[in-house]
Design an enzyme around this catalytic site. Structure first.
Site, PDB file in Angstrom:
ATOM      1  N   ASP A 292       0.685  -1.105  -0.203  1.00 56.78           N
ATOM      2  CA  ASP A 292      -0.076  -0.006  -0.308  1.00 56.78           C
ATOM      3  C   ASP A 292       0.961   1.336   0.038  1.00 56.78           C
ATOM      4  O   ASP A 292       0.523   2.176  -0.552  1.00 56.78           O
ATOM      5  CB  ASP A 292      -0.957  -0.214   1.092  1.00 56.78           C
ATOM      6  CG  ASP A 292      -0.302  -0.095   2.367  1.00 56.78           C
ATOM      7  OD1 ASP A 292       0.460  -0.899   2.555  1.00 56.78           O
ATOM      8  OD2 ASP A 292      -1.019   0.277   3.424  1.00 56.78           O
TER       9      ASP A 292
ATOM     10  N   GLU B 247      10.372  -9.822  -1.952  1.00 50.10           N
ATOM     11  CA  GLU B 247      11.425  -8.638  -2.044  1.00 50.10           C
ATOM     12  C   GLU B 247      12.936  -9.422  -2.020  1.00 50.10           C
ATOM     13  O   GLU B 247      13.719  -8.541  -2.528  1.00 50.10           O
ATOM     14  CB  GLU B 247      11.265  -7.866  -0.889  1.00 50.10           C
ATOM     15  CG  GLU B 247       9.933  -6.850  -1.182  1.00 50.10           C
ATOM     16  CD  GLU B 247       8.819  -7.741  -0.528  1.00 50.10           C
ATOM     17  OE1 GLU B 247       8.846  -8.716  -0.120  1.00 50.10           O
ATOM     18  OE2 GLU B 247       7.741  -6.915  -0.266  1.00 50.10           O
TER      19      GLU B 247
ATOM     20  N   HIS C  18       0.659   0.502  10.448  1.00 47.45           N
ATOM     21  CA  HIS C  18       1.262  -0.912  10.092  1.00 47.45           C
ATOM     22  C   HIS C  18       2.657  -0.847   9.349  1.00 47.45           C
ATOM     23  O   HIS C  18       3.027   0.043   9.020  1.00 47.45           O
ATOM     24  CB  HIS C  18       0.064  -1.636   9.575  1.00 47.45           C
ATOM     25  CG  HIS C  18       0.020  -1.107   8.042  1.00 47.45           C
ATOM     26  ND1 HIS C  18      -0.763  -0.004   7.472  1.00 47.45           N
ATOM     27  CD2 HIS C  18       0.431  -1.695   6.735  1.00 47.45           C
ATOM     28  CE1 HIS C  18      -0.531   0.020   6.218  1.00 47.45           C
ATOM     29  NE2 HIS C  18      -0.150  -0.911   5.850  1.00 47.45           N
ATOM     30  N   HIS C  19       3.217  -2.099   9.446  1.00 52.76           N
ATOM     31  CA  HIS C  19       4.458  -2.337   8.830  1.00 52.76           C
ATOM     32  C   HIS C  19       5.436  -1.373   9.579  1.00 52.76           C
ATOM     33  O   HIS C  19       6.510  -1.131   9.079  1.00 52.76           O
ATOM     34  CB  HIS C  19       4.621  -2.096   7.313  1.00 52.76           C
ATOM     35  CG  HIS C  19       3.837  -3.032   6.612  1.00 52.76           C
ATOM     36  ND1 HIS C  19       3.366  -4.089   6.743  1.00 52.76           N
ATOM     37  CD2 HIS C  19       3.346  -2.549   5.029  1.00 52.76           C
ATOM     38  CE1 HIS C  19       2.610  -4.667   5.854  1.00 52.76           C
ATOM     39  NE2 HIS C  19       2.633  -3.747   5.010  1.00 52.76           N
TER      40      HIS C  19
ATOM     41  N   GLY D  99      27.786 -14.682  -0.606  1.00 54.22           N
ATOM     42  CA  GLY D  99      27.564 -16.105  -0.634  1.00 54.22           C
ATOM     43  C   GLY D  99      26.347 -16.572   0.239  1.00 54.22           C
ATOM     44  O   GLY D  99      26.070 -17.462   0.800  1.00 54.22           O
TER      45      GLY D  99
ATOM     46  N   ASP E 272      20.146 -28.341  -5.134  1.00 49.28           N
ATOM     47  CA  ASP E 272      18.860 -28.429  -4.613  1.00 49.28           C
ATOM     48  C   ASP E 272      18.601 -27.888  -3.554  1.00 49.28           C
ATOM     49  O   ASP E 272      17.568 -27.013  -3.166  1.00 49.28           O
ATOM     50  CB  ASP E 272      18.603 -29.902  -4.409  1.00 49.28           C
ATOM     51  CG  ASP E 272      19.668 -30.762  -3.490  1.00 49.28           C
ATOM     52  OD1 ASP E 272      20.656 -30.199  -3.041  1.00 49.28           O
ATOM     53  OD2 ASP E 272      19.286 -31.965  -3.107  1.00 49.28           O
TER      54      ASP E 272
ATOM     55  N   ASN F 170      21.260 -33.872  -4.939  1.00 46.93           N
ATOM     56  CA  ASN F 170      22.067 -34.695  -3.983  1.00 46.93           C
ATOM     57  C   ASN F 170      21.606 -34.851  -2.558  1.00 46.93           C
ATOM     58  O   ASN F 170      22.101 -34.952  -1.608  1.00 46.93           O
ATOM     59  CB  ASN F 170      23.345 -34.277  -4.331  1.00 46.93           C
ATOM     60  CG  ASN F 170      23.757 -32.910  -3.650  1.00 46.93           C
ATOM     61  OD1 ASN F 170      22.927 -32.327  -3.175  1.00 46.93           O
ATOM     62  ND2 ASN F 170      24.864 -32.110  -3.681  1.00 46.93           N
TER      63      ASN F 170
ATOM     64  N   GLY G 150      20.616 -32.713  -0.290  1.00 45.86           N
ATOM     65  CA  GLY G 150      20.788 -31.832   0.676  1.00 45.86           C
ATOM     66  C   GLY G 150      21.907 -31.099   0.464  1.00 45.86           C
ATOM     67  O   GLY G 150      22.416 -30.655  -0.770  1.00 45.86           O
TER      68      GLY G 150
ATOM     69  N   GLU H 291      28.202 -28.494   2.791  1.00 49.77           N
ATOM     70  CA  GLU H 291      28.087 -28.373   4.098  1.00 49.77           C
ATOM     71  C   GLU H 291      28.601 -29.532   4.945  1.00 49.77           C
ATOM     72  O   GLU H 291      29.276 -29.620   5.992  1.00 49.77           O
ATOM     73  CB  GLU H 291      26.795 -28.014   4.756  1.00 49.77           C
ATOM     74  CG  GLU H 291      26.433 -26.607   4.313  1.00 49.77           C
ATOM     75  CD  GLU H 291      26.976 -25.502   4.754  1.00 49.77           C
ATOM     76  OE1 GLU H 291      28.263 -25.303   4.749  1.00 49.77           O
ATOM     77  OE2 GLU H 291      26.198 -24.748   5.499  1.00 49.77           O
TER      78      GLU H 291
HETATM   79  C1  LIG Z   1      21.144 -17.687   3.305  1.00 51.18           C
HETATM   80  C2  LIG Z   1      22.117 -18.844   3.524  1.00 51.18           C
HETATM   81  N1  LIG Z   1      21.784 -19.769   4.272  1.00 51.18           N
HETATM   82  C3  LIG Z   1      22.767 -20.565   4.593  1.00 51.18           C
HETATM   83  C4  LIG Z   1      23.805 -20.660   3.981  1.00 51.18           C
HETATM   84  C5  LIG Z   1      24.988 -21.947   4.300  1.00 51.18           C
HETATM   85  N2  LIG Z   1      25.198 -22.751   3.339  1.00 51.18           N
HETATM   86  C6  LIG Z   1      25.996 -22.686   2.354  1.00 51.18           C
HETATM   87  S1  LIG Z   1      26.169 -23.756   1.125  1.00 51.18           S
HETATM   88  C7  LIG Z   1      24.969 -24.530   1.718  1.00 51.18           C
HETATM   89  C8  LIG Z   1      24.420 -25.700   1.130  1.00 51.18           C
HETATM   90  C9  LIG Z   1      23.937 -25.931  -0.449  1.00 51.18           C
HETATM   91  O1  LIG Z   1      23.607 -26.847  -0.588  1.00 51.18           O
HETATM   92  P1  LIG Z   1      23.046 -27.136  -2.288  1.00 51.18           P
HETATM   93  O2  LIG Z   1      22.670 -25.840  -2.954  1.00 51.18           O
HETATM   94  O3  LIG Z   1      22.101 -28.276  -2.413  1.00 51.18           O
HETATM   95  O4  LIG Z   1      24.574 -27.311  -2.839  1.00 51.18           O
HETATM   96  P2  LIG Z   1      25.609 -28.883  -2.944  1.00 51.18           P
HETATM   97  O5  LIG Z   1      26.607 -28.755  -2.128  1.00 51.18           O
HETATM   98  O6  LIG Z   1      24.572 -29.741  -2.239  1.00 51.18           O
HETATM   99  O7  LIG Z   1      25.813 -29.102  -4.155  1.00 51.18           O
HETATM  100  C10 LIG Z   1      24.328 -23.839   2.927  1.00 51.18           C
HETATM  101  C11 LIG Z   1      23.146 -24.171   3.813  1.00 51.18           C
HETATM  102  C12 LIG Z   1      24.291 -19.677   3.180  1.00 51.18           C
HETATM  103  N3  LIG Z   1      25.303 -19.609   2.511  1.00 51.18           N
HETATM  104  N4  LIG Z   1      23.472 -18.704   2.854  1.00 51.18           N
HETATM  105 MG   LIG Z   2      22.511 -30.164  -2.723  1.00 51.85          MG
END
Ligand SMILES: Cc1ncc(C[n+]2csc(CCOP(=O)(O)OP(=O)(O)O)c2C)c(N)n1
Ligand SMILES: [Mg+2]
Length: 573
Positions: free
Chosen positions: A33, A56, A119-120, A415, A442, A469, A471, A475
């Site tokens: 708004d 956003e 608001h906001h 990153g 993913d 993969n 997850g 990490e």
């Molecule tokens: C906003 C944010 N939250 C958390 C992280 C921490 N982080 C860095 S890489 C990653 C995992 C990426 O996983 P994916 O995209 O599936 O790549 P893969 O290594 O599995 O190929 C995370 C959670 C980050 N960099 N940015």
């Molecule tokens: Mg992954």
């Protein structure tokens, strides 16, 4: 009183006019708004095209991507809720030196004058929280009023463009349609010219160091791209016959097919010939160098003590610091002044991407591995591509050799996972005629996946390579090799184009083998291509896992949990 001609215009129309004069043709954002009057003005004036995004955060990423190709961008959010959703992306633009104008349609001045709760907001009587928050992630910020709008709009847009940094402005919702007196002249994006004496002295100092040098070299960070001096650097390298290396943040800035291009400098993690050329140089010219752990081989980078450090608006040569000089003028002066070198001994050719070499022997029907995947990707790239990488095992892209005229969009300093999907919308909007390729995991994709719908809505035709993969594999190389906190829900990714656009013509592929991948790679680029590749959760190229392992040492220290048995994914031996 200035004698320049002026005219009357509404504040909103003036803001849109100035953005257009600054080369911005699209505005990303989410209506609210408090910002609707400006969107209505945009609609009626047709000055810019509105690109509504799903969030956003994604708008801030899109604006970042757009600015990297276009030189400047803008996004529009609503007070508080929108502004804070976007702040991660704007913070990223600050970290990565990208000029973005973030506009928040904010609470009316009437409410501020009368102390009316709205608001906001935090409903605590203060109206400055979001301005204050943005002060930390922008080069300049302001709340517009009818008195300051004409001056502040120009100041903020020029600051973003000159500094290559984001700015933030609040446009109170009750002033967008008020008339003010504004300059009739168009806004000119220009730097204040260098101080002539400082420029002359700076150029002379650099040129005399270069002429005395036996092993001059150039090291490039992202500012060489942001300040638009890549071609000057290549001309200089050619003239003085010096090698150029980049750091990870600047991969692509120097054309990788340029004969004097050496490769990526990353401290001890560099190829030996790159390390030698940089660290043993008797005259190293570093451009905008901003080292962090992942661009310095964990702080093993050792630039010569007498390195010349040139930045966007200042230069250090020995004990002297030169102010009031612009990078472009300095480099142009140095090109003219530096002696033409005779051709030297041929430079060692850039070695081919060594990390990805064992895929050729892969059995076509064998399960797809990261090694085979990245080897196939090397062959897929072509001249002029816009290439994206998100965080994750897809960082293997850094080991690929890019064809000529490619643009690479990454976020090595900031990153933030998911950045690439939003930023892809931005670059597609800025340069729809180019082929855009996204490499994403993913986990990263799940953060911003909805923006695929906006990409489809506008008929864009990128190629999206998603690694499924299960997850957060990268990490697992820090901690949690098999822990469930690194697992994510297994979406049916390749079905998403259909979910996001019922009548989509997108081609989707689920790839499990090398043969499947080859089939996907042979699809024509006449529509969006979505390639979901299923890979093992413990599969990552050795440089990626090594880097995660080293990161864990730095982050958690000698008593950290990473030393316990089987808690950390290590490179396959
Ligand atoms: C906003 C944010 N939250 C958390 C992280 C921490 N982080 C860095 S890489 C990653 C995992 C990426 O996983 P994916 O995209 O599936 O790549 P893969 O290594 O599995 O190929 C995370 C959670 C980050 N960099 N940015
Ligand atoms: Mg992954």
């Amino acid at each position: 009183m200035s004698s320049s001609p002026s005219r009357r215009m509404t504040i909103g129309d003036f803001l849109l006019r100035r953005l257009k004069e600054a080369g911005v043709r699209h505005l990303f954002g989410v209506p609210g708004d408090y910002n609707l009057p400006l969107i209505q003005q945009l609609q009626e004036a047709g000055a810019l095209k509105w690109i509504g995004t799903c969030s956003e955060l994604n708008a801030s990423y899109a604006a970042d991507g757009y600015a990297r190709l276009n030189g400047l961008s803008a996004l529009l959010v609503t007070n508080g809720v929108g502004a804070l959703s976007a702040i991660n992306g704007v913070g990223g633009s600050y970290s990565e030196h990208v000029p973005v104008v973030c506009i928040a349609g904010s609470i009316p001045l009437r409410s501020i004058d009368r102390g009316l709760g709205m608001h906001h907001t935090m409903a605590d009587g203060s109206f400055d929280h979001f301005l204050n928050a943005y002060a930390h992630v922008t080069a300049a910020h302001a709340r517009l009023t009818p008195r300051n709008a004409a001056g502040e709009i120009d100041r903020l847009i020029l600051t973003a463009w000159r500094e290559k940094l984001p700015v933030y402005m609040e446009l109170p919702s009750d002033i967008s349609c008020l008339d003010i007196e504004v300059p009739a002249e168009p806004l000119v994006l220009a730097n204040t010219p260098s101080d002539p004496e400082r420029l002359r002295s700076c150029v002379t100092a650099i040129a005399s160091r270069l002429s005395a040098a036996k092993s001059a070299a150039i090291l490039v960070d992202a500012d060489a791209d942001r300040f638009g001096v890549a071609s000057e650097l290549m001309t200089l390298a050619e003239k003085i016959q010096a090698p150029i290396a980049v750091i990870n943040t600047a991969k692509f800035v120097i054309d990788e097919t340029f004969p004097h291009y050496l490769g990526i400098y990353n401290g001890k993690a560099s190829e030996p010939h790159v390390r030698e050329a940089i660290e043993a140089s008797d005259c190293l010219l570093a451009i905008g160098y901003r080292p962090i752990e992942v661009t310095t081989g964990d702080f093993s980078a050792a630039l010569p003590a007498n390195t010349i450090h040139a930045r966007g608006h200042s230069v250090d040569v020995g004990n002297d610091n030169y102010q009031a000089v612009t990078l472009k003028e300095v480099l142009k002066g140095v090109i003219d002044a530096a002696p033409q070198a005779r051709s030297r001994a041929p430079r060692p050719a850039t070695p081919p991407a060594g990390a990805h070499s064992d895929g050729s022997r892969a059995d076509p029907s064998a399960k797809l591995t990261q090694a085979a995947y990245w080897q196939a990707m090397q062959g897929y790239l072509r001249e002029g591509d816009v290439l994206f990488v998100d965080n994750g095992t897809s960082y293997a892209v850094f080991g690929l050799k890019f064809p000529s005229k490619c643009t690479f969009v990454g976020s090595v300093n900031w990153g933030s996972i998911g950045y690439s999907v939003g930023a892809l919308l931005g670059t597609l909007t800025a340069a729809p005629e180019r082929r855009h390729i996204l490499f994403v995991g993913d986990g990263s994709f799940q953060v911003t996946a909805q923006e695929l719908s906006t990409i489809l809505r506008h008929d864009h035709k990128p190629v999206i390579f998603l690694i499924n993969n299960g997850g957060y594999t990268i990490e697992r190389g820090y901690l949690g090799k098999n822990e469930p906190y690194n697992d994510i829900a297994n979406w049916s990714y390749a079905d998403l184009p259909k979910v996001f656009r019922r009548d989509t013509s997108a081609r989707s592929f689920v790839v499990k083998t090398v043969k499947d991948l080859q089939n996907a790679l042979s699809a024509p680029n006449d529509t969006l291509i979505f390639v979901e590749s299923i890979m093992d959760s413990q599969d990552a190229l050795a440089p990626i896992t090594n880097s995660s392992n080293k990161g864990a040492e730095l982050n958690y220290g000698p008593r950290g949990p990473q030393h316990r048995d089987d808690l950390q994914l290590r490179p396959a031996t």
